[in-house]
Design a protein around this motif. Structure first.
Motif, short mmCIF file in Angstrom:
data_model
loop_
_atom_site.label_atom_id
_atom_site.label_comp_id
_atom_site.label_asym_id
_atom_site.label_seq_id
_atom_site.Cartn_x
_atom_site.Cartn_y
_atom_site.Cartn_z
N SER A 186 8.15 -7.41 -7.25
CA SER A 186 7.49 -6.37 -6.50
C SER A 186 6.09 -6.23 -6.65
N GLY A 188 4.76 -4.29 -8.38
CA GLY A 188 4.24 -3.35 -9.62
C GLY A 188 3.81 -4.11 -10.83
N ASP A 344 4.85 -0.08 -2.06
CA ASP A 344 6.01 -1.19 -2.14
C ASP A 344 6.98 -0.53 -1.19
MG MG Z 1 7.73 -1.04 -8.23
#
Ligand code: MG
Ligand code: ATP
Length: 388
Positions: A186, A188, A344
């Motif tokens: 992702s 992140g 996201d």
């Molecule tokens: Mg994430």
């Protein structure tokens, strides 16, 4: 004479019969990593990998930095070569380590003698060269217990080497020596760290990203590609698989109860990832999940998420605090990119009150209206692959 680089591979030594296979993998990973930096000769002898620049234009300093990120290496040092002769080694140490001697208050000499035909023992060689160095640098005291500077001499089959204390390598095992896995990447903080950790175990990685244009922007995709690029010093070149996820999310929004959005979405990710894994001969799926971090990361949610696939899900950061994950993200250089503000696909469709302890039959009921196979097929048909 050019410096050379010496690498030690710790864990590999344990691998018995596989050892040569591991060494070859390490050599080929090294040679791929150094391709941009010049022409180097790479070979292994006596558990040490030697990296020798073949031309004056080869950038040994940059090679040294690049090799600090390569998995399968426990320690790394720069060294200069000379004849296998004690006086030659002293002369070389004197010039080669001039700057180190100028900074240090104490030193010792440590010798390793792999060539047993060399006429002095290791201790004799250390004492002899140490004595001469002590005369050459009278301000630097000999201290065999806690010296500031350790001068290492190695007498090997191919020559003698002088180097300062080695620095720590990246550890782990050579990427590719233990198979291949999909990593769900992702934008992140957690999933780049998870990817790094699994690559460290010798796994070669195929990153997969689910992209929900226009709910998530082109910049969100670019961010993931940047993260993948930042992982290449560790993982080697990566080909990121971008999966269109918009249709699945739209369908889900039409027919699924909102509290199950996250779990249904994650199950689609798993199904699609498993199909991609099958295609590329990957044996597991890596995620950046950490227990209790968010509603979808309870044990029940994890169980429901992986119930729809057969291959294992590896969660290397499952027991780590956010701070610990952040520390690794900073160390490997992905943190600054991860905290860029682009959303996201998960954040866009996050339910207001997600189910934290979903039961499998409830999840199945929530998915009942979806044509799962068709949605998975469509997503797979729209895959794009980007090399970074
Ligand atoms: Mg994430
Ligand atoms: P991260 O910091 O890695 O984004 P997170 O704490 O935000 O993790 P979630 O959003 O629940 O947690 O995602 C859990 C894991 O699912 C991620 O670590 C990643 O492996 C995977 N994942 C989430 N969203 C995507 C996506 N759009 N594409 C690919 N994988 C994803």
């Amino acid at each position: 004479m050019q410096d050379i680089i010496l690498l030690k591979h710790g864990e590999l030594a344990l691998k018995g019969l596989n050892r040569r296979h591991f060494e070859q993998r390490l050599e080929s990973n090294i040679s791929r990593r150094l391709k941009q930096l010049g022409d180097f000769k790479i070979y292994t002898a006596q558990s040490t990998v030697y990296v020798e620049p073949k031309t004056e234009s080869s950038d040994t300093a940059a090679a040294f930095e690049a090799l600090r990120c390569v998995f399968g290496i426990t320690s790394i040092s720069r060294a200069a070569a000379c004849e296998k002769d004690a006086d030659a080694m002293f002369e070389l140490a004197k010039t080669y380590l001039k700057d180190e001697f100028a900074k240090a208050k104490s030193f010792k000499v440590e010798s390793k003698r792999a060539d047993k035909r060399f006429p002095m023992t290791s201790i004799e060689l250390s004492q002899y060269v140490g004595g001469l160095l002590n005369e050459a640098f009278p301000d630097v005291a000999v201290d065999v217990h806690t010296p500031e500077l350790t001068v290492t001499l190695e007498v090997r089959d191919y020559g003698a080497y002088v180097h300062a204390a080695p620095v720590q390598g990246a550890g782990g095992m050579p990427v590719g020596s233990n198979g291949r896995a999909i990593s769900l990447l992702s934008g992140g903080i957690d999933s780049p760290v998870a990817t790094y950790m699994i690559a460290k175990r010798g796994i070669s990685i195929i990153p997969v990203h689910f992209f929900s244009f226009p709910y998530t922007s082109e910049q969100a995709k670019e961010k993931v590609l940047t993260l993948a690029k930042e992982l290449t010093p560790y993982c080697g070149d990566l080909a990121v698989v971008i999966v269109p996820f918009t249709e699945i999310q739209q369908e889900m929004r039409k027919v699924c109860p909102e509290e199950y959005f996250t779990i249904v979405m994650r199950r689609f990710m798993m199904r699609i990832a498993e199909r991609i894994a099958d295609k590329y001969d990957c044996k597991a799926i890596v995620t950046g999940e950490s227990l209790g971090q968010v509603a979808s990361q309870t044990m029940e949610a994890m169980a429901a998420t992986e119930a729809c696939i057969k291959i294992p899900v590896l969660r290397p950061v499952v027991g780590m605090d956010k701070e610990e994950i952040v520390r690794i993200a900073r160390k490997i250089g992905t943190f600054e990119t991860s905290i860029l503000p682009f959303e996201d696909c998960c954040t866009v469709f996050t339910p207001r009150r997600p189910k934290t302890r979903p039961k499998l039959h409830e999840v199945a009921a929530a998915e009942a209206e979806l044509d799962i196979e068709a949605l998975v097929e469509n997503a797979l048909a729209g895959i794009e692959q980007v090399r970074v």
